[in-house]
Motif scaffolding. Structure first.
Motif, PDB file in Angstrom:
ATOM      1  N   GLN A   1       4.553   5.527  -5.412  1.00 39.76           N
ATOM      2  CA  GLN A   1       4.624   5.404  -6.993  1.00 39.76           C
ATOM      3  C   GLN A   1       3.860   6.496  -7.513  1.00 39.76           C
ATOM      4  O   GLN A   1       3.753   6.953  -8.646  1.00 39.76           O
TER       5      GLN A   1
ATOM      6  N   PHE B   1       3.998   1.436  -1.119  1.00 38.05           N
ATOM      7  CA  PHE B   1       4.704   1.889  -2.529  1.00 38.05           C
ATOM      8  C   PHE B   1       3.661   2.205  -3.360  1.00 38.05           C
ATOM      9  O   PHE B   1       4.000   3.086  -4.251  1.00 38.05           O
ATOM     10  N   TYR B   2       2.390   1.702  -3.283  1.00 42.48           N
ATOM     11  CA  TYR B   2       1.462   2.247  -4.402  1.00 42.48           C
ATOM     12  C   TYR B   2       1.303   3.726  -4.123  1.00 42.48           C
ATOM     13  O   TYR B   2       1.319   4.563  -5.200  1.00 42.48           O
ATOM     14  N   CYS B   3       1.224   4.304  -3.007  1.00 46.42           N
ATOM     15  CA  CYS B   3       0.995   5.793  -2.815  1.00 46.42           C
ATOM     16  C   CYS B   3       2.249   6.532  -3.258  1.00 46.42           C
ATOM     17  O   CYS B   3       2.406   7.455  -3.882  1.00 46.42           O
TER      18      CYS B   3
ATOM     19  N   VAL C   1       0.864  -1.219  -0.001  1.00 51.12           N
ATOM     20  CA  VAL C   1       0.055  -0.029  -0.023  1.00 51.12           C
ATOM     21  C   VAL C   1       1.011   1.332   0.011  1.00 51.12           C
ATOM     22  O   VAL C   1       0.682   2.297  -0.711  1.00 51.12           O
TER      23      VAL C   1
END
Lengths: 250, 498
Positions: free
Chosen positions: B453, B449-451, B447
């Protein structure tokens, strides 16, 4: 002009080397497909370009617009224009999609020294893009990807792509978990973003996706290397003959 | 500009690093001699010009305290407190009756400005009328009572509240001006014998806020108290008493900060709420006492007793708390649901980082018929902290139709912290319906890393995910406070990852 240059890249996860000297050049405006069997290192490549923690680059380099990408933090890469559409987009409960989009967009703009979007401008833009992707407004009020169907999650990725206007889009297995209609909507969204200034790297197992997003160049990966490159007909060839021939070549 | 909005502006400008209230104000103060004895109690009472009944009340509490033991059941660990090594009273000098802001020590005003509580702007002390055009009628007003160490230094909007019949003043003044109300209600919710810290508070409390809302009156503005501990080695023992008479409504906000110091400081407050028939009290806290440094040195010991009594039928008391500070937190804002059809709520966000230890929760005591209560608790543990939810839900034999819903969610950031849930549930009436849900989760790398990125920094990503996690509770806070709390949450979690 080269947008992305991956040169002789070697990558390890823990003690195991996954990429053994991968080289790839993507020019501005081109669409490249990367195909290959499970475990060939396709997703590793996408993660390393985006800067996901847990990968150790032991050799080689990645240049993005001529700059050393590996020196940048993942959020810097995002602000520079690297966008990864995730194979499995995560759920963030309690964070409204609209709020997330706005926070992320403004973070990127701020990092580039640009002004933050005003609320009306932002809303107008989101409305425009979400309409073209057939994304209902009430979906934007829900938590990020919470309770979204597979198709909705992927469309949300394309929505972000359209909103952030990156110069490099990496689509990691965009077709996984999508039925044919959902795939078509997502692919149409991606095609609408094709531009001479924007390059894409489409990672996929299957040729199917490439019927919708037609690539300029197809690469075959096997065991951590690009083993063959060619035009879009290479994908069809693979579909017919499978990956086995390349397993030996690698 | 309203105090809270100003604070938000200030937060935006602040270099996001460490505790932002850690400054000290250099003013002369008037202190009681160190240590605790009957003489100390008399000294405090005398300083406050208290009537004899008040002194006797305090002395009785003091004598009781001498026979009591510190509670040890909470999941907190700290060296023994030497109660003789503390100052129990500290007042900024010069000590005289303050009638306008100009008479307040400018250093104190500066302190409140640094805290984002511009008394000068919001404040029109009694008799100080706003200049024409100075006030924006569209802006929501918040009346502020500022307590500096042991003494209330300024209460704003007094005149306007008086017009509505609302009494909002330092409790030391209320003791002199409204003795009948104070005598009737003080200690009626938290008796002097209640527990070690409440009893200590009863003996030595120096100031705090007093609110009385008369029957049928809806308090025209948010009431707010800001507590500030400044003096070294000083305990702060404030006492707050809020009474909503029949059909009245009041919303009250409380904020707390202290300077950064190497030694621990003691804070033992008591808050009593009384809601009569059809009355409603909403009590919100943003607690941001100094939590200690990154090695666990210093910080406030926060031992607080907060209790509301839904004395009347259909009355309602709602506690909302955002707890981010203090080295140790020991705090269980509770509701006694005495009136039939009364209801109690507890919404809590407790964040611990570094070496903080939090043991907090609530008690919902169902005595009346068809009483209902709701508990939503969100605990977030980061660093090497320990975060415990401890809650009691109980239904008396006569509490026919009692209902409770409890949801406790814990979020762990990193692998060196701990989250614990300790619910106590007792139903002595077979018609009671109690529901309890609890979850514990870890903040996921994927989660984050998603943000990241998508362009968020690591800390922004953590802040976003945590704010999503606590959203249900944030929504309960008054609007301006919610924004402030949201920023505070992000700041408290700085350095919690990576």
């Amino acid at each position: 002009m080269a947008l992305l240059e991956v040169k002789d890249l070697k990558v390890r996860v823990e003690e195991r080397e996954i990429l053994h000297g991968l080289t790839l050049t993507v020019n501005e405006g081109e669409i490249h497909a990367i195909m290959g069997p499970n475990g060939s290192g396709k997703s590793t490549l996408s993660h390393v370009i985006a800067g996901k923690p847990g990968y150790e680059v032991t050799d080689g380099q990645i240049l993005f617009k001529g700059e050393d990408l590996l020196e940048m933090s993942p959020d810097e890469r995002a602000a520079k224009g690297v966008f990864l559409a995730f194979q499995y987009p995560v759920e963030i409960p309690g964070v409204a999609t609209m709020n997330f989009l706005r926070t992320a967009l403004n973070a990127q703009r701020k990092a580039r020294g640009e002004d933050e979007f005003s609320t009306p401008d932002f809303l107008r833009k989101v409305r425009e893009v979400s309409k073209s992707l057939n994304i209902p407004q009430d979906m934007l009020k829900r938590g990020v990807n919470v309770g979204f169907s597979g198709g909705e999650k992927k469309r949300n990725e394309v929505l972000q792509m359209a909103l952030f206007e990156p110069s490099l889009c990496i689509l990691d297995e965009m077709d996984s978990g999508l039925d044919i209609d959902a795939l078509r909507i997502a692919a149409d969204g991606v095609n609408a973003l094709r531009s001479p200034k924007r390059s894409m790297v489409v990672i996929t197992h299957y040729q199917r996706l490439l019927n919708y997003i037609v690539p300029d160049v197809v690469h075959v990966m096997s065991k951590g290397r690009v083993v063959k490159s060619g035009g879009k007909e290479l994908a069809l060839e693979l579909e017919a003959s499978g990956y086995a021939q390349f397993e030996d070549a690698a | 500009m309203p105090a809270v909005q100003e604070t938000v502006e200030r937060v935006k400008r602040i270099d996001v690093d460490q505790y932002r209230y850690g400054f000290e104000t250099l003013i002369e103060s008037d202190k009681a001699p160190k240590g605790l004895s009957e003489d100390t109690v008399k000294f405090i009472s005398q300083k406050k010009n208290e009537p004899d009944w008040m002194l006797q009340w305090r002395l009785e509490a003091y004598r009781r305290w001498l026979t009591m033991q510190e509670p040890t059941w909470a999941r907190v660990d700290y060296p023994k407190i030497d109660f003789q090594d503390l100052y129990y009273y500290s007042a900024p000098k010069p000590k005289k009756t303050v009638t306008s802001l100009d008479e307040i020590d400018p250093e104190i005003l500066k302190t409140y400005e640094k805290l984002g509580i511009p008394l000068r702007e919001v404040a029109m002390l009694e008799g100080v009328e706003p200049k024409p055009g100075e006030e924006d009628p569209n802006k929501r007003k918040i009346a502020v009572d500022a307590v500096f160490d042991s003494v209330s230094v300024a209460t704003t909007f007094k005149a306007e509240l008086k017009k509505a019949g609302v009494i909002f003043m330092p409790i030391s003044e209320a003791i002199r001006e409204h003795p009948e109300l104070v005598q009737k209600y003080l200690g009626s919710v938290v008796p002097t014998s209640d527990n070690f810290y409440a009893t200590l508070n009863s003996a030595v409390f120096s100031d705090g806020s007093f609110v009385y809302v008369p029957p049928g009156v809806r308090c025209p503005m948010e009431l707010s108290t800001y507590f500030r501990i400044n003096e070294r080695n000083t305990g702060q023992f404030e006492r707050t008493l809020i009474i909503a008479d029949k059909g009245a409504y009041v919303s009250y906000l409380e904020g707390c900060t202290a300077p950064q110091r190497d030694e621990n400081q003691l804070h033992a407050a008591v808050v009593e709420l009384v809601a009569h028939d059809d009355a409603e009290i909403k009590y919100s806290t943003v607690q941001n006492w100094y939590p200690g440094n990154s090695e666990g040195k210093g910080g406030i010991y926060n031992f607080v007793t907060k209790r509301g009594d839904c004395r009347g039928d259909r009355s309602k008391i709602s506690w909302t708390q955002v707890e981010t500070g203090s080295a140790i937190t020991w705090k269980y804002p509770s509701c006694i649901l005495r009136g039939d059809n009364s209801s109690g709520e507890f919404y809590s966000i407790a964040i611990s980082n570094g070496f903080q230890q939090v043991d907090s929760g609530t008690k919902m005591i169902h005595l009346g018929k068809n009483t209902s209560s709701r508990i939503i608790s969100k605990g977030i543990a980061a660093g090497k902290s320990q975060n415990t939810y401890r809650g009691l839900v109980t239904a008396h034999r006569k509490a026919t139709g009692a209902r409770n819903f409890t949801a406790c969610d814990s979020l762990l950031i990193g692998d060196k912290c701990g989250a614990h849930t300790v619910p106590y549930i007792e139903a002595k009436n077979s018609s009671a319906t109690f529901e309890h849900e609890a979850t514990t989760s870890k903040i996921s790398e994927d989660v984050l890393f998603y943000c990241i990125q998508r362009g968020l920094s690591q800390e922004e990503a953590v802040g976003l995910v945590v704010n999503g996690f606590v959203k249900d509770v944030l929504q309960q806070l008054p609007m301006e406070f919610a924004v402030e709390a949201q920023k505070l949450i992000s700041i408290s979690l700085e350095g919690s990852v990576g």
